[in-house]
Design a protein around this motif. Structure first.
Motif, PDB file in Angstrom:
ATOM      1  N   ASN A   9      31.208  25.691 -40.277  1.00 48.17           N
ATOM      2  CA  ASN A   9      30.721  25.314 -38.953  1.00 48.17           C
ATOM      3  C   ASN A   9      31.032  23.840 -38.722  1.00 48.17           C
ATOM      4  O   ASN A   9      30.699  22.997 -39.555  1.00 48.17           O
ATOM      5  N   PRO A  10      31.645  23.500 -37.595  1.00 51.99           N
ATOM      6  CA  PRO A  10      32.029  22.104 -37.365  1.00 51.99           C
ATOM      7  C   PRO A  10      30.859  21.190 -36.991  1.00 51.99           C
ATOM      8  O   PRO A  10      30.983  19.975 -37.049  1.00 51.99           O
ATOM      9  N   ARG A  11      29.701  21.771 -36.630  1.00 56.13           N
ATOM     10  CA  ARG A  11      28.567  20.925 -36.248  1.00 56.13           C
ATOM     11  C   ARG A  11      27.919  20.310 -37.482  1.00 56.13           C
ATOM     12  O   ARG A  11      27.886  20.917 -38.548  1.00 56.13           O
ATOM     13  N   ARG A  12      27.358  19.114 -37.292  1.00 59.87           N
ATOM     14  CA  ARG A  12      26.680  18.450 -38.409  1.00 59.87           C
ATOM     15  C   ARG A  12      25.320  19.107 -38.665  1.00 59.87           C
ATOM     16  O   ARG A  12      24.757  19.758 -37.794  1.00 59.87           O
ATOM     17  N   VAL A  13      24.781  18.910 -39.842  1.00 56.61           N
ATOM     18  CA  VAL A  13      23.486  19.464 -40.217  1.00 56.61           C
ATOM     19  C   VAL A  13      22.397  18.630 -39.539  1.00 56.61           C
ATOM     20  O   VAL A  13      22.393  17.398 -39.640  1.00 56.61           O
ATOM     21  N   PRO A  14      21.435  19.272 -38.838  1.00 56.47           N
ATOM     22  CA  PRO A  14      20.375  18.490 -38.186  1.00 56.47           C
ATOM     23  C   PRO A  14      19.413  17.899 -39.217  1.00 56.47           C
ATOM     24  O   PRO A  14      19.173  18.478 -40.274  1.00 56.47           O
ATOM     25  N   GLN A  15      18.866  16.746 -38.895  1.00 58.57           N
ATOM     26  CA  GLN A  15      17.888  16.088 -39.748  1.00 58.57           C
ATOM     27  C   GLN A  15      16.497  16.643 -39.446  1.00 58.57           C
ATOM     28  O   GLN A  15      16.252  17.179 -38.367  1.00 58.57           O
ATOM     29  N   LEU A  16      15.577  16.492 -40.397  1.00 53.65           N
ATOM     30  CA  LEU A  16      14.234  17.021 -40.234  1.00 53.65           C
ATOM     31  C   LEU A  16      13.548  16.432 -39.009  1.00 53.65           C
ATOM     32  O   LEU A  16      12.858  17.147 -38.273  1.00 53.65           O
ATOM     33  N   SER A  17      13.739  15.148 -38.758  1.00 51.21           N
ATOM     34  CA  SER A  17      13.093  14.514 -37.602  1.00 51.21           C
ATOM     35  C   SER A  17      13.562  15.158 -36.297  1.00 51.21           C
ATOM     36  O   SER A  17      12.808  15.226 -35.327  1.00 51.21           O
ATOM     37  N   GLU A  18      14.776  15.655 -36.252  1.00 56.13           N
ATOM     38  CA  GLU A  18      15.282  16.336 -35.062  1.00 56.13           C
ATOM     39  C   GLU A  18      14.698  17.734 -34.922  1.00 56.13           C
ATOM     40  O   GLU A  18      14.577  18.266 -33.827  1.00 56.13           O
ATOM     41  N   MET A  19      14.321  18.342 -36.028  1.00 54.40           N
ATOM     42  CA  MET A  19      13.828  19.713 -36.025  1.00 54.40           C
ATOM     43  C   MET A  19      12.323  19.827 -35.857  1.00 54.40           C
ATOM     44  O   MET A  19      11.819  20.880 -35.519  1.00 54.40           O
TER      45      MET A  19
END
Length: 176
Positions: A9-19
């Motif tokens: 997947n070309p998208r970056r991994v989201p950070q916990l603060s974003e989730m």
């Protein structure tokens, strides 16, 4: 040049603060976390109102402890100690009950509200009245409005301790 790993997947991994905004505990689980301690404590109070915890039965456990702590205690002195231990238990069980009720009513929301505290207090006072009515139907127990007032006093003190704690927490400077 072709991508060596086209399956990724070309998208970056989201950070916990974003989730954090998206991650929520299911409503039933939040309710259970808030109210299960209250229900367990109410069941404990109910069980303490049975024949197993009548004055005759608790005396069997308190007597050896009292005479071990105070070897020169007389029988009249033991009756007084036993009376105060039982009344302290009334006060303490409803003190804790009111704290747990406030926690359940607050349900993770921040701060102090008088409406939450008064609701917790009135539920505790009502439960103490129902507890005394329950004791009227237990042969070895006696119902007493004074015990209900003592229970309500314990709940009132819990409410005041909570208020003072939140006042102190609000007025203390934030340390980071």
């Amino acid at each position: 040049m072709a991508d060596p790993q086209p399956w990724r997947n070309p998208r970056r991994v989201p950070q916990l603060s974003e989730m954090e905004g998206r991650l929520q505990t299911p409503r039933a689980v939040r309710w259970l976390i808030a109210w299960l301690p209250v229900l367990c404590w109410a069941a404990l109070i109910f069980s303490l109102s049975t024949d197993a915890f009548s004055a005759e039965n608790t005396g069997r456990f308190i007597r050896p402890i009292a005479f071990w702590l105070i070897p020169h205690l007389t029988e009249a002195g033991f009756v007084t100690v036993h009376f105060f231990v039982r009344k302290t238990a009334h006060f303490t069980e409803y003190f804790v009950f009111c704290l747990l009720l406030y926690r359940g009513i607050r349900s993770g929301r921040p701060g102090w509200r008088w409406t939450w505290a008064l609701t917790a207090f009135f539920i505790a006072a009502g439960y103490s009245a129902l507890d005394e009515i329950h004791q009227a139907f237990v042969a070895s127990r006696t119902a007493s409005p004074y015990d209900s007032m003592l229970d309500s006093t314990g709940a009132f003190f819990a409410m005041m301790v909570l208020w003072a704690w939140f006042q102190r927490k609000r007025s203390s400077p934030k340390t980071r």
